[in-house]
Design a protein around this motif. Structure first.
Motif, mmCIF file in Angstrom:
data_model
loop_
_atom_site.group_PDB
_atom_site.id
_atom_site.type_symbol
_atom_site.label_atom_id
_atom_site.label_comp_id
_atom_site.label_asym_id
_atom_site.label_seq_id
_atom_site.Cartn_x
_atom_site.Cartn_y
_atom_site.Cartn_z
ATOM 1 N N LYS A 19 0.836 -1.200 0.000
ATOM 2 C CA LYS A 19 0.000 0.000 0.000
ATOM 3 C C LYS A 19 0.865 1.240 0.000
ATOM 4 N N LEU A 20 1.943 1.171 0.776
ATOM 5 C CA LEU A 20 2.853 2.312 0.836
ATOM 6 C C LEU A 20 3.553 2.510 -0.500
ATOM 7 N N LEU A 21 3.932 1.385 -1.128
ATOM 8 C CA LEU A 21 4.612 1.491 -2.417
ATOM 9 C C LEU A 21 3.726 2.157 -3.456
ATOM 10 N N LYS A 55 -0.674 6.990 -13.247
ATOM 11 C CA LYS A 55 -0.253 7.791 -14.396
ATOM 12 C C LYS A 55 1.064 8.531 -14.175
ATOM 13 N N GLU A 56 1.509 8.642 -12.934
ATOM 14 C CA GLU A 56 2.802 9.294 -12.699
ATOM 15 C C GLU A 56 3.975 8.331 -12.860
ATOM 16 N N SER A 57 3.673 7.069 -13.050
ATOM 17 C CA SER A 57 4.717 6.055 -13.057
ATOM 18 C C SER A 57 5.683 6.245 -14.224
ATOM 19 N N ARG A 58 6.950 5.973 -13.946
ATOM 20 C CA ARG A 58 7.942 6.031 -15.013
ATOM 21 C C ARG A 58 8.047 4.639 -15.620
ATOM 22 N N THR A 80 3.730 9.263 -6.258
ATOM 23 C CA THR A 80 4.396 10.547 -6.062
ATOM 24 C C THR A 80 5.746 10.628 -6.757
ATOM 25 N N THR A 81 6.474 9.526 -6.826
ATOM 26 C CA THR A 81 7.818 9.606 -7.403
ATOM 27 C C THR A 81 7.913 8.984 -8.786
ATOM 28 N N GLY A 82 7.068 8.027 -9.078
ATOM 29 C CA GLY A 82 7.122 7.395 -10.383
ATOM 30 C C GLY A 82 7.820 6.058 -10.385
ATOM 31 N N GLY A 83 8.482 5.709 -9.299
ATOM 32 C CA GLY A 83 9.129 4.412 -9.244
ATOM 33 C C GLY A 83 8.703 3.680 -7.988
ATOM 34 N N ARG A 84 8.722 2.371 -8.034
ATOM 35 C CA ARG A 84 8.301 1.626 -6.850
ATOM 36 C C ARG A 84 9.435 1.499 -5.845
ATOM 37 N N ARG A 107 10.404 15.966 -8.736
ATOM 38 C CA ARG A 107 8.948 15.996 -8.763
ATOM 39 C C ARG A 107 8.427 16.760 -7.558
ATOM 40 N N ASP A 108 7.212 17.150 -7.670
ATOM 41 C CA ASP A 108 6.562 17.870 -6.595
ATOM 42 C C ASP A 108 5.316 17.092 -6.210
#
Lengths: 359, 139, 123, 120
Positions: free
Chosen positions: A134-136, D35-38, A142-146, A159-160
Motif C-alpha cells: 500500500k505504501l509502495l 499515471k505518474e509512473s515512469r 508521487t515519485t514514479g518508481g516503486r 517531482r513535486d
C-alpha cells in the motif's frame, strides 16, 4: 575436545535473498568464529566517477541499493550541494524528508517481514508485505518508481507533490498506520517472536560503541546516536527523539525498528503540515570543487559519503561507507559463541544489505 | 487459468543486483501479486526448480555460482533474466568487476526489462517462460 | 547546513598516538577511506556527539604502507582489508588479516591501477 | 484469560472474510496504471531536432541518435527509465509513459523512430 569444522554460509541461501558469504568455524554446534568475505555483489561503482558526470552519478548512487535508494540519492546531492554552496528551496527539503521517511517505513516493513519469516511465522511475513505494498503505491504515485525513487537531483527534487494531493496521501498513510498498529502488537507480544529473538545475538553497550555499530544495531544497545539529529535537510524543524532499547539483543533491534516506523509516520505528518510553498528546484551551473563528508541516517544506520570535486564535471572521488559495512565488525563479534541455528537470525538482525556493503 | 498447466518452481539467485529487482521478485510472492495462485513457489534447492530467475549482472565471482546452479537444475529448465542489469549490465558494465549480462555465462531464454522491473513485468516474464517450458517438455 | 566537521593532517608516525588519544576521549570510529590523486590520501573519520573529526595522511603511490589501528579499534579490520584489496596498501599487523581475500575480485588493487580519474566523461 | 485470544482470532477471521482479497489478480484483470509512473520512454518524432542531447545525458547509453539516417533509437533492454533525457530535451518531444515495455527473448530490443524532415 571436539573437532572444528568450517561451514560455508551462502552465497545462495534460502533464508537470505542476498549473497552474503560467511565461513563459520564451528565446534559442536557452537560458532567459534565467523569470517566474512565480499565480492559476490562487488561492482566497483565508485570508479564510475571518471566516466559519468556528477548529475549522472546521482542515478548511479541511487542504484547502490534498491531499498535505501532515496537516501543514497539524497546523500550525494546533499554533498555536492554543500560543496557548490547551493541553497536548496525549503519545499524540496521537506519533500526529501517525506520521501526518505517513506523509504524508511518500507525498508523497515520489509525487514520485519523477513524477520518474521526467519522466525518461521509466515503469515506475519505476508501481512507486513501486504501493508508495504500500500505504501509502495503512494510512493509510485508521487515519485514514479516503486523501489528506485529517482526524485533527488542536485539542486532540489525532480517531482513535486501537489498540495491538493497531500490530504489524500495523509488519509491513506493513517489507514496504513492503523493496519500496522495491529501487526506491531504481534511483534511486541507474540511468544514466537519473543522466544526466537530474545537473548540471541548479544552485543553489549560498550562493544556496540567501540566496534562502530550504526543505526538500529547501535540504538538497540542503548546508545542514542541518530544522524537525523544533526538536522540535515528539514529535520531540524521537526520534533523527534532517537529511539533506544536496552535489551542489547535481536529482540531489541526488532523493537527499535517497530517503534521507528511509528516515528517515521509521525515525521511525515509533521513535514506535511509544515510543507512550505514555492519552487522545488533551482538551476545548477558550474562544477563542484572541494570536498565534504556527508552523513545521513539510512534505515540501516549512519551512512557516510566522501565527495571530492576538482572543478570538472567529473567528481574526483566518491566514496560511500554504507551502514552494513560498518555493522560487519559487530556482526562478527555477535556470531562468535552463538548456536549454529541462530546464525540466520543474527545475520538478519543487522538488516544486512550486501549490495550496499560491497557497492 | 487455462494457459497455465504446470506449476513451475522457481529458484532465485541474486547476481550483483542492487536489491531493487530482488525485492520485486519477492513482492511477486507476497499477497498483492501472489504468484502462488499459479502454483509458483520460490524454492531454495536448484534440483527442485524449473525456472532460474537471475537479477543483476554477472561478475567474476558469481559466474561460477550461477553456472553451478544452472547445471544442478534438472531438464527442462528455463532462465529468466530480470532487470536491465541482467540483460545488459546497465551502467555497471563499465565497471572493472562486471562481466556483463547473464548471457555471458549461461543461455538466457527470456529477458524482462525495467529498472527496477515491475512485478507485473516479472509475472509476464514467468508466463512467457511457461510456454517455453511446455515446448521444451515436448521435445 | 551542519559544519561540524574538521580535517586534521598528520604525519604517518603520529597516527597511532592520535588514534589512541581519540579512543580514550570516547570517539567512535566512523570510517576509513582512501582516495587517489598524485598521492594516496587516507582519511580516518571519528565521531563524538555528531562532531566528525578526520585524521588525514598522505602516502606515496609506490609501496604504500601504514600501521594498523585494529589494536585500538578492533572493527577497523574491515576498512583496512578494504584498503589492502582495493588500493593495494600494505597494512601492518591487522588482527584479522584476510591477505587479499576480503573482496574476492580478480584484479589486484583496481582503484590504485585505475586510470579512470580525469577523463572528462563521454567523448 | 483463555477466552480472549479466541475472540481475537474470531475477530481477525471475520475481518479477513469481509475485507476482500488483497491480491491484484494480474494477469487475469488488467493492470491498474498509475499515471505518474515512469515506465516507458516515448518520442514525438515530428518535434525532434536530432540535437542528441538526450543520448549525451543518458547514464546508461541506451539512446542512439543518428543524424545522417535521421533516426532516433532506444534500446529497451538498456533504458532505465530514469528520465534524464526527458529533462535534457530542449524541444520537449520525449515523454515517459506509465506503460511498461514487454519481455523479450532477445538481449536487444531496439525501437527505432524515423524523424521526418522539417517542413519549411
Amino acid at each position: 575436545m571436539a573437532s572444528r569444522t568450517i561451514i560455508p554460509f551462502g552465497p545462495q541461501h534460502p533464508v537470505l535473498p542476498e549473497p552474503i558469504h560467511l565461513d563459520l568455524v564451528i565446534e559442536d554446534e557452537k560458532v567459534i568464529e565467523a569470517v566474512p568475505s565480499f565480492g559476490f555483489v562487488h561492482r566497483g561503482l565508485e570508479l564510475l566517477v571518471g566516466k559519468k558526470d556528477f548529475h549522472q552519478m546521482v542515478y548511479i548512487a541511487e542504484r547502490i541499493c534498491g531499498i535505501c535508494s532515496m537516501i543514497h540519492g539524497m546523500g550525494i546531492c546533499y554533498g555536492i550541494e554543500h560543496i557548490m554552496k547551493i541553497d536548496v528551496p525549503e519545499r524540496a527539503k521537506y519533500l526529501r524528508v517525506i520521501w526518505s521517511e517513506m523509504s524508511r517505513i518500507h525498508s523497515h516493513l520489509l525487514w520485519l517481514g523477513l524477520a518474521a519469516d526467519a522466525a518461521g511465522y509466515e503469515s506475519l511475513f505476508m501481512h507486513c508485505w501486504r501493508i508495504r505494498e500500500k505504501l509502495l503505491e503512494i510512493i509510485e504515485a508521487t515519485t514514479g518508481g516503486r523501489v528506485i525513487f529517482g526524485v533527488c537531483k542536485v539542486g532540489g527534487t525532480r517531482r513535486d507533490i501537489a498540495n491538493s494531493d497531500i490530504h489524500g496521501i495523509l488519509i491513506t498513510l493513517k489507514d496504513i498506520e492503523k493496519d500496522y498498529q495491529n501487526i506491531s502488537k504481534v511483534f511486541r507480544d507474540d511468544y514466537t517472536i519473543n522466544h526466537r529473538f530474545s537473548n540471541v545475538g548479544f552485543l553489549s553497550k560498550k562493544d556496540a560503541f567501540e566496534l562502530g555499530a550504526v543505526g538500529p544495531t547501535l540504538r538497540a544497545s542503548g546508545v542514542s546516536v541518530d544522524m537525523r539529529k544533526t538536522g540535515y535537510s528539514a529535520y531540524r524543524h521537526l520534533e523527534f527523539e532517537a529511539l533506544t532499547e536496552n535489551s542489547e539483543d535481536c529482540y531489541g533491534r526488532c523493537m527499535v525498528r517497530v517503534r521507528e516506523i511509528f516515528q517515521s509516520f509521525n515525521l511525515i505528518y509533521q513535514a506535511a503540515e509544515k510543507l512550505p510553498n514555492g519552487p522545488v528546484d533551482i538551476k545548477v551551473t558550474g562544477n563542484p570543487e572541494g570536498e565534504y563528508f556527508t552523513r545521513l541516517e539510512q534505515p540501516r544506520g549512519e551512512v557516510v559519503y566522501y565527495i571530492k570535486g576538482n572543478g570538472t564535471q567529473n567528481l574526483e572521488r566518491f566514496r560511500a561507507r554504507t551502514p552494513t559495512f560498518a555493522n560487519i565488525g559487530p556482526l562478527v563479534r555477535m556470531l562468535s559463541g552463538c548456536d549454529l541455528a541462530d546464525v540466520p537470525v543474527i545475520v538478519l538482525s543487522i538488516d544486512p544489505c550486501i549490495s550496499c556493503a560491497e557497492r | 487459468m487455462s494457459f497455465l498447466k504446470k506449476s513451475p518452481w522457481i529458484i532465485h539467485y541474486d547476481g550483483s543486483s542492487c536489491n531493487g529487482c530482488d525485492i520485486e521478485v519477492l513482492a511477486c510472492l507476497t499477497p498483492m501479486y501472489d504468484v502462488e495462485r499459479f502454483g509458483i513457489i520460490n524454492i531454495g534447492n536448484p534440483k527442485h526448480a524449473d525456472v532460474l530467475i537471475i537479477t543483476g549482472a554477472v561478475n567474476s565471482q558469481n559466474a561460477s555460482v550461477i553456472k553451478t546452479i544452472y547445471h544442478q537444475m534438472g531438464d527442462p529448465k528455463v532462465v529468466l533474466a530480470v532487470g536491465i542489469c541482467a540483460a545488459s549490465g546497465n551502467f555497471f558494465r563499465d565497471c572493472y568487476n562486471i562481466k556483463g549480462g547473464v548471457d555471458t555465462v549461461i543461455p538466457v531464454d527470456i529477458y524482462v526489462p525495467g529498472c527496477a522491473a515491475r512485478p507485473e513485468a516479472i509475472i509476464d516474464g514467468v508466463v512467457a517462460v511457461l510456454k517455453l517450458l511446455e515446448e521444451k517438455t515436448k521435445k | 547546513m551542519n559544519m561540524n566537521q574538521e580535517i586534521k593532517e598528520l604525519k604517518e608516525n603520529e597516527l597511532i598516538s592520535n588514534v589512541s588519544r581519540l579512543f580514550k576521549e570516547g570517539y567512535r570510529l566512523v570510517q576509513i577511506s582512501c582516495s587517489k590523486s598524485d598521492k594516496l590520501q587516507l582519511d580516518y573519520s571519528f565521531d563524538k556527539e555528531y562532531f566528525l573529526l578526520n585524521l588525514r595522511l598522505f602516502l606515496s603511490l609506490e609501496n604504500p604502507e601504514v600501521q594498523s589501528i585494529t589494536d585500538i579499534y578492533w572493527s577497523a579490520f574491515t576498512y583496512e582489508n578494504e584498503l589492502h584489496d582495493l588500493f593495494g596498501i600494505h597494512v601492518r599487523e591487522i588482527n584479522v588479516d584476510f591477505k587479499g581475500n576480503f573482496y574476492r575480485i580478480q584484479e589486484d588493487a583496481p582503484f590504485l591501477n585505475s586510470d579512470s580519474i580525469q577523463h572528462g566523461g563521454k567523448e | 484469560m483463555f477466552k480472549l485470544p479466541v475472540v481475537k482470532m474470531l475477530f481477525v477471521v471475520l475481518k479477513s472474510l469481509f475485507t476482500g482479497s488483497a491480491c491484484k489478480m494480474y494477469p487475469v484483470c488488467k493492470q491498474e496504471v498509475i499515471k505518474e509512473s515512469r515506465g516507458f520512454l516515448n518520442i514525438e518524432p515530428s518535434l525532434c531536432i536530432l540535437c542528441s542531447l538526450c543520448s549525451k545525458k543518458c547514464p546508461a547509453d541506451a539512446l542512439v541518435v543518428n543524424r545522417e539516417d535521421r533516426t532516433w533509437e532506444v534500446d529497451r533492454m538498456k533504458c532505465i527509465t530514469c528520465g534524464a533525457c526527458v529533462e535534457a530535451c530542449p524541444k520537449k518531444c520525449l515523454i515517459l509513459l506509465p506503460e511498461r515495455a514487454g519481455s523479450s527473448i532477445r538481449k536487444q530490443k531496439t525501437d527505432q523512430f524515423n524523424i521526418p524532415i522539417e517542413k519549411p
